[in-house]
Write a protein that holds these residues in place. Structure first.
Motif, PDB file in Angstrom:
ATOM      1  N   LYS A 150       0.907  -1.379  -0.069  1.00  0.00           N
ATOM      2  CA  LYS A 150       0.051  -0.159  -0.006  1.00  0.00           C
ATOM      3  C   LYS A 150       0.957   1.072  -0.072  1.00  0.00           C
ATOM      4  O   LYS A 150       0.691   2.330  -0.674  1.00  0.00           O
ATOM      5  N   GLU A 190     -10.549   5.804   5.288  1.00  0.00           N
ATOM      6  CA  GLU A 190      -9.081   5.023   5.161  1.00  0.00           C
ATOM      7  C   GLU A 190      -8.375   4.911   6.523  1.00  0.00           C
ATOM      8  O   GLU A 190      -8.003   3.935   6.926  1.00  0.00           O
ATOM      9  N   ASN A 236     -11.158   4.984  -4.306  1.00  0.00           N
ATOM     10  CA  ASN A 236     -11.898   4.166  -3.117  1.00  0.00           C
ATOM     11  C   ASN A 236     -13.433   3.766  -3.231  1.00  0.00           C
ATOM     12  O   ASN A 236     -14.158   4.668  -3.513  1.00  0.00           O
TER      13      ASN A 236
END
Length: 385
Positions: free
Chosen positions: A2, A72, A181
């Motif tokens: 990530k 997040e 997202n």
């Protein structure tokens, strides 16, 4: 993985942010908004920019940053207890009451769809304990994770504060990051949502008139509105025509109608003028004696009338219109030159080896002659018997 992906995104965004001055210089659209940016949502290419790096007030477009940060960092199913401070926020609300308990995801929905300022503060206090700590962490996140450098938010909802500012380019990059997202994209594109709070039971409708369908534009996929007296009218919008996905930001419009008109002009321009082309893996681009290539098939955005591909000294490929407008920068990999083959030396025989070769040849001749004599004698004796 990530962190590596985030680093790669930041590098691309930094490249993109350097293009806006050129884009603005070489193209003129009749926009009334003071600041505007149009991006290709998939490649990040800067298709249009007007005063892209001018500091302006975002109003409720701040909530785009608040939402993606909360998604997040937080647990969407976690329960938030609403504070007195959240309830007392001015402006648009979802009418939370002190002590009310509600999931984080529902608060994000109320904040993005109905622009609830109370919901935004409740989110901030839940995530980081206070609005001040949330603002500090949000700004750090926007710099280090999203990759913007001209933004400073002092609150989560966009209510006016002198030191609460951003730019059209930064907001475009933030929005483009957020729509990667799926949770954010779902909420950002929600038109209608049933709302059941402690004090307010209703159906929330998006405030974005293009998304809602009041100002029809084919392909609108998401949006967020904003307004304060100081910021004037602001708008963030995404659209997809089946071939391109675009992100448009307009800031500081005098009239509400202006921000929608400007957004439609931007989308018309983007969909009409650009398309996608693929740079094939391994395709060679040369500068002097050096060669560079894409490590993978890479989608780029170029003008439908063609483009100029120009390689710079750092190995970045500049995608330009025929009028010199830079659309996109693509990082290429340097191709190491093949090592030169050194020819094998043919060893010349030495004098001793030459004498040896000669002796061996002589012995061969003697051997063959002797063999011939023996065969002849044998035949003679055979005939005698």
């Amino acid at each position: 993985m990530k962190k590596l992906f985030s680093f790669f995104i930041i590098i691309l965004l930094i490249f993109s942010s350097q293009l806006n001055a050129i884009a603005a210089k070489n193209q003129h659209l009749a926009l009334k908004s003071k600041g505007a940016v149009l991006l290709d949502s998939e490649t990040g290419a800067v298709l249009y920019a007007k005063n892209a790096d001018k500091r302006l007030y975002p109003a409720s477009l701040t909530k785009i940053a608040t939402a993606i940060y909360a998604i997040e960092k937080g647990n969407l199913d976690s329960i938030v207890t609403v504070s007195k401070n959240a309830v007392e926020q001015d402006g648009t609300r979802v009418y939370l009451i002190e002590g009310e308990q509600i999931t984080l995801k529902k608060l994000i929905q109320g904040m993005l769809i109905n622009s609830g300022n109370d919901a935004a503060v409740a989110i901030a206090e839940h995530i980081d304990g206070s609005v001040e700590r949330f603002a500090a962490n949000l700004n750090r996140y926007l710099k280090t994770t999203v990759g913007v450098n001209n933004t400073n938010f002092s609150n989560p909802n966009g209510l006016f504060a002198k030191n609460h500012y951003t730019t059209a380019m930064d907001l475009a990059i933030i929005t483009n990051y957020a729509i990667k997202n799926p949770v954010f994209t779902e909420i950002f594109g929600t038109k209608v949502l049933k709302w059941e709070g402690k004090s307010w039971k209703t159906t929330l409708l998006t405030h974005h008139r293009m998304l809602k369908g009041e100002l029809p534009y084919k392909g609108i996929t998401g949006g967020k509105t904003g307004f304060t007296t100081e910021a004037k009218q602001t708008l963030a919008t995404t659209a997809d025509n089946g071939k391109l996905k675009l992100t448009a930001i307009v800031l500081n419009s005098d009239q509400k109608k202006d921000k929608y008109d400007d957004t439609a002009i931007l989308f018309d321009y983007g969909f009409k003028t650009f398309h996608h082309v693929t740079l094939k893996q391994g395709e060679i681009f040369k500068m002097d004696t050096k060669e560079y290539y894409p490590e993978n098939d890479t989608v780029i955005t170029e003008n439908v009338n063609g483009c100029i591909k120009r390689l710079n000294n750092g190995g970045a490929l500049s995608i330009e219109n025929n009028n010199g407008q830079v659309i996109q920068l693509v990082s290429l990999k340097y191709k190491e030159p093949m090592p030169k083959k050194v020819p094998k030396k043919i060893e010349k025989p030495t004098e001793n080896k030459q004498q040896l070769y000669g002796a061996n040849a002589l012995y061969g001749i003697i051997f063959i002659a002797a063999a011939g004599v023996l065969i002849g004698v044998r035949k003679k004796f055979t005939r005698g018997y």
